[in-house]
Motif scaffolding. Structure first.
Motif, PDB file in Angstrom:
ATOM      1  N   ARG A   1     -12.061   4.896 -22.858  1.00 16.30           N
ATOM      2  CA  ARG A   1     -11.782   5.788 -21.729  1.00 16.30           C
ATOM      3  C   ARG A   1     -11.175   7.100 -22.196  1.00 16.30           C
ATOM      4  NH1 ARG A   1      -9.597   1.145 -19.139  1.00 16.30           N
ATOM      5  NH2 ARG A   1      -7.540   1.976 -19.619  1.00 16.30           N
ATOM      6  N   MET A   2     -10.290   7.016 -23.204  1.00 15.00           N
ATOM      7  CA  MET A   2      -9.638   8.221 -23.708  1.00 15.00           C
ATOM      8  C   MET A   2     -10.654   9.140 -24.382  1.00 15.00           C
ATOM      9  SD  MET A   2      -6.074   8.444 -25.807  1.00 15.00           S
ATOM     10  CE  MET A   2      -6.653   7.633 -27.262  1.00 15.00           C
ATOM     11  N   ILE A   3     -11.576   8.577 -25.146  1.00 12.62           N
ATOM     12  CA  ILE A   3     -12.613   9.385 -25.804  1.00 12.62           C
ATOM     13  C   ILE A   3     -13.513  10.029 -24.754  1.00 12.62           C
ATOM     14  CG2 ILE A   3     -14.658   9.268 -27.266  1.00 12.62           C
ATOM     15  CD1 ILE A   3     -13.131   7.137 -28.921  1.00 12.62           C
ATOM     16  N   ASP A   4     -13.875   9.282 -23.721  1.00 14.15           N
ATOM     17  CA  ASP A   4     -14.684   9.844 -22.636  1.00 14.15           C
ATOM     18  C   ASP A   4     -13.949  10.979 -21.932  1.00 14.15           C
ATOM     19  OD1 ASP A   4     -16.799   8.166 -23.105  1.00 14.15           O
ATOM     20  OD2 ASP A   4     -16.215   6.712 -21.551  1.00 14.15           O
ATOM     21  N   ALA A   5     -12.652  10.787 -21.689  1.00 15.48           N
ATOM     22  CA  ALA A   5     -11.866  11.818 -21.004  1.00 15.48           C
ATOM     23  C   ALA A   5     -11.764  13.076 -21.855  1.00 15.48           C
ATOM     24  CB  ALA A   5     -10.475  11.287 -20.679  1.00 15.48           C
ATOM     25  N   LEU A   6     -11.596  12.912 -23.157  1.00 17.77           N
ATOM     26  CA  LEU A   6     -11.504  14.076 -24.037  1.00 17.77           C
ATOM     27  C   LEU A   6     -12.812  14.861 -24.066  1.00 17.77           C
ATOM     28  CD1 LEU A   6      -9.503  12.695 -27.076  1.00 17.77           C
ATOM     29  CD2 LEU A   6      -8.754  14.397 -25.430  1.00 17.77           C
ATOM     30  N   SER A   7     -13.921  14.153 -24.055  1.00 17.97           N
ATOM     31  CA  SER A   7     -15.208  14.845 -24.130  1.00 17.97           C
ATOM     32  C   SER A   7     -15.550  15.550 -22.821  1.00 17.97           C
ATOM     33  CB  SER A   7     -16.316  13.861 -24.507  1.00 17.97           C
ATOM     34  OG  SER A   7     -16.479  12.894 -23.494  1.00 17.97           O
ATOM     35  N   SER A   8     -15.037  15.043 -21.696  1.00 19.08           N
ATOM     36  CA  SER A   8     -15.379  15.661 -20.415  1.00 19.08           C
ATOM     37  C   SER A   8     -14.292  16.604 -19.898  1.00 19.08           C
ATOM     38  CB  SER A   8     -15.643  14.578 -19.373  1.00 19.08           C
ATOM     39  OG  SER A   8     -14.453  13.865 -19.119  1.00 19.08           O
ATOM     40  N   GLU A   9     -13.147  16.665 -20.595  1.00 17.94           N
ATOM     41  CA  GLU A   9     -12.035  17.485 -20.122  1.00 17.94           C
ATOM     42  C   GLU A   9     -12.345  18.966 -20.286  1.00 17.94           C
ATOM     43  OE1 GLU A   9      -7.621  18.332 -21.721  1.00 17.94           O
ATOM     44  OE2 GLU A   9      -8.076  16.235 -21.306  1.00 17.94           O
ATOM     45  N   GLN A  10     -12.083  19.701 -19.247  1.00 15.73           N
ATOM     46  CA  GLN A  10     -12.240  21.142 -19.328  1.00 15.73           C
ATOM     47  C   GLN A  10     -10.851  21.764 -19.339  1.00 15.73           C
ATOM     48  OE1 GLN A  10     -13.828  22.890 -15.737  1.00 15.73           O
ATOM     49  NE2 GLN A  10     -13.880  20.874 -14.790  1.00 15.73           N
ATOM     50  N   SER A  11     -10.597  22.569 -20.317  1.00 15.41           N
ATOM     51  CA  SER A  11      -9.268  23.147 -20.480  1.00 15.41           C
ATOM     52  C   SER A  11      -9.284  24.608 -20.070  1.00 15.41           C
ATOM     53  CB  SER A  11      -8.829  23.015 -21.940  1.00 15.41           C
ATOM     54  OG  SER A  11      -7.576  23.607 -22.116  1.00 15.41           O
ATOM     55  N   ASN A  12      -8.510  24.932 -19.050  1.00 13.85           N
ATOM     56  CA  ASN A  12      -8.445  26.317 -18.624  1.00 13.85           C
ATOM     57  C   ASN A  12      -7.172  26.996 -19.125  1.00 13.85           C
ATOM     58  OD1 ASN A  12      -6.491  25.182 -17.027  1.00 13.85           O
ATOM     59  ND2 ASN A  12      -7.419  25.760 -15.082  1.00 13.85           N
ATOM     60  N   GLY A  13      -6.285  26.255 -19.782  1.00 17.87           N
ATOM     61  CA  GLY A  13      -5.091  26.841 -20.356  1.00 17.87           C
ATOM     62  C   GLY A  13      -3.972  27.121 -19.368  1.00 17.87           C
ATOM     63  N   TYR A  14      -4.117  26.689 -18.130  1.00 15.13           N
ATOM     64  CA  TYR A  14      -3.087  26.932 -17.129  1.00 15.13           C
ATOM     65  C   TYR A  14      -2.530  25.617 -16.626  1.00 15.13           C
ATOM     66  CZ  TYR A  14      -0.736  28.353 -12.869  1.00 15.13           C
ATOM     67  OH  TYR A  14       0.202  28.557 -11.893  1.00 15.13           O
ATOM     68  N   PRO A  15      -1.268  25.482 -16.556  1.00 16.43           N
ATOM     69  CA  PRO A  15      -0.217  26.335 -17.102  1.00 16.43           C
ATOM     70  C   PRO A  15      -0.013  26.063 -18.597  1.00 16.43           C
ATOM     71  CG  PRO A  15       0.785  24.510 -15.929  1.00 16.43           C
ATOM     72  CD  PRO A  15      -0.704  24.361 -15.780  1.00 16.43           C
ATOM     73  N   PRO A  16       0.481  27.058 -19.321  1.00  9.50           N
ATOM     74  CA  PRO A  16       0.704  26.855 -20.751  1.00  9.50           C
ATOM     75  C   PRO A  16       1.845  25.866 -20.988  1.00  9.50           C
ATOM     76  CG  PRO A  16       1.508  29.004 -20.070  1.00  9.50           C
ATOM     77  CD  PRO A  16       0.812  28.405 -18.888  1.00  9.50           C
ATOM     78  N   TYR A  17       1.783  25.159 -22.126  1.00  2.00           N
ATOM     79  CA  TYR A  17       2.801  24.161 -22.424  1.00  2.00           C
ATOM     80  C   TYR A  17       3.006  24.044 -23.932  1.00  2.00           C
ATOM     81  CZ  TYR A  17      -1.149  21.150 -23.540  1.00  2.00           C
ATOM     82  OH  TYR A  17      -2.286  20.626 -24.090  1.00  2.00           O
ATOM     83  N   ASN A  18       4.136  23.477 -24.310  1.00  6.28           N
ATOM     84  CA  ASN A  18       4.463  23.141 -25.695  1.00  6.28           C
ATOM     85  C   ASN A  18       4.784  21.656 -25.759  1.00  6.28           C
ATOM     86  OD1 ASN A  18       4.375  25.852 -26.467  1.00  6.28           O
ATOM     87  ND2 ASN A  18       6.565  26.138 -26.138  1.00  6.28           N
ATOM     88  N   ILE A  19       4.478  21.042 -26.893  1.00  7.17           N
ATOM     89  CA  ILE A  19       4.902  19.674 -27.158  1.00  7.17           C
ATOM     90  C   ILE A  19       5.733  19.720 -28.430  1.00  7.17           C
ATOM     91  CG2 ILE A  19       4.206  17.301 -27.637  1.00  7.17           C
ATOM     92  CD1 ILE A  19       1.603  17.875 -26.144  1.00  7.17           C
ATOM     93  N   GLU A  20       6.982  19.275 -28.335  1.00  3.19           N
ATOM     94  CA  GLU A  20       7.903  19.315 -29.471  1.00  3.19           C
ATOM     95  C   GLU A  20       8.291  17.906 -29.892  1.00  3.19           C
ATOM     96  OE1 GLU A  20      11.280  22.140 -28.924  1.00  3.19           O
ATOM     97  OE2 GLU A  20      10.425  22.268 -26.910  1.00  3.19           O
ATOM     98  N   LYS A  21       8.498  17.721 -31.185  1.00  4.51           N
ATOM     99  CA  LYS A  21       9.065  16.481 -31.698  1.00  4.51           C
ATOM    100  C   LYS A  21      10.529  16.770 -31.980  1.00  4.51           C
ATOM    101  CE  LYS A  21       8.447  12.844 -35.045  1.00  4.51           C
ATOM    102  NZ  LYS A  21       7.582  12.251 -36.056  1.00  4.51           N
TER     103      LYS A  21
END
Length: 150
Positions: A21-41
């Motif tokens: 399901r995750m692979i399917d979601a990644l292939s069909s996901e459309q990214s418009n860049g809104y809203p911008p985000y950061n992921i920090e460790k």
């Protein structure tokens, strides 16, 4: 557009439905860049997602976790009558509705969220159950077994 048939990989596998399901979601996901985000460790077991949500209040934002997916959405309640009276010379601040989804790894829990200065900070922590953590097993010698069995 390319499509990949991954069914040969899952022929001899059981319980990998989530990965498919995750692979399917990644292939069909459309990214418009809104809203911008950061992921920090932040450290070994702590993470933070920071998302720019200028113009949204706490009441207009929704965070939901379901089946290891964190969904963050924002819906603006606009007064159409007041909006019709406004005349913009330039409109660069986006106040449109949005939804962002983040796939969380196993044992990642949402610890809390804070809205500060137009940024939504979502704290995540990895909480591995004690039974899944590595543990050291003592090795007994043959003499210890004889003594213990008497």
């Amino acid at each position: 557009m390319r499509t990949y048939d991954l069914s040969p990989l899952f022929r001899t596998s059981v319980g990998f439905d989530r990965m498919a399901r995750m692979i399917d979601a990644l292939s069909s996901e459309q990214s418009n860049g809104y809203p911008p985000y950061n992921i920090e460790k932040l450290d070994e077991n702590a993470y933070q997602i920071s998302m720019a949500v200028a113009g949204f209040s706490e009441d207009e934002l929704t965070l939901e976790v379901k089946e290891n997916v964190l969904a963050i959405s924002g819906r603006k309640e606009l007064d159409e009558e007041a909006e019709a009276q406004r005349v913009y010379l330039y409109r660069g601040i986006a106040e449109r509705a949005f939804e962002r989804r983040f796939n969380l790894a196993d044992h990642i829990k949402v610890q809390g969220a804070l809205l500060e200065n137009g940024l939504l900070h979502v704290k995540l922590v990895r909480e591995v159950p004690e039974e899944l953590k590595p543990r050291k097993i003592e090795i007994a010698t043959g003499k210890a077994k004889k003594i213990a069995s008497k």
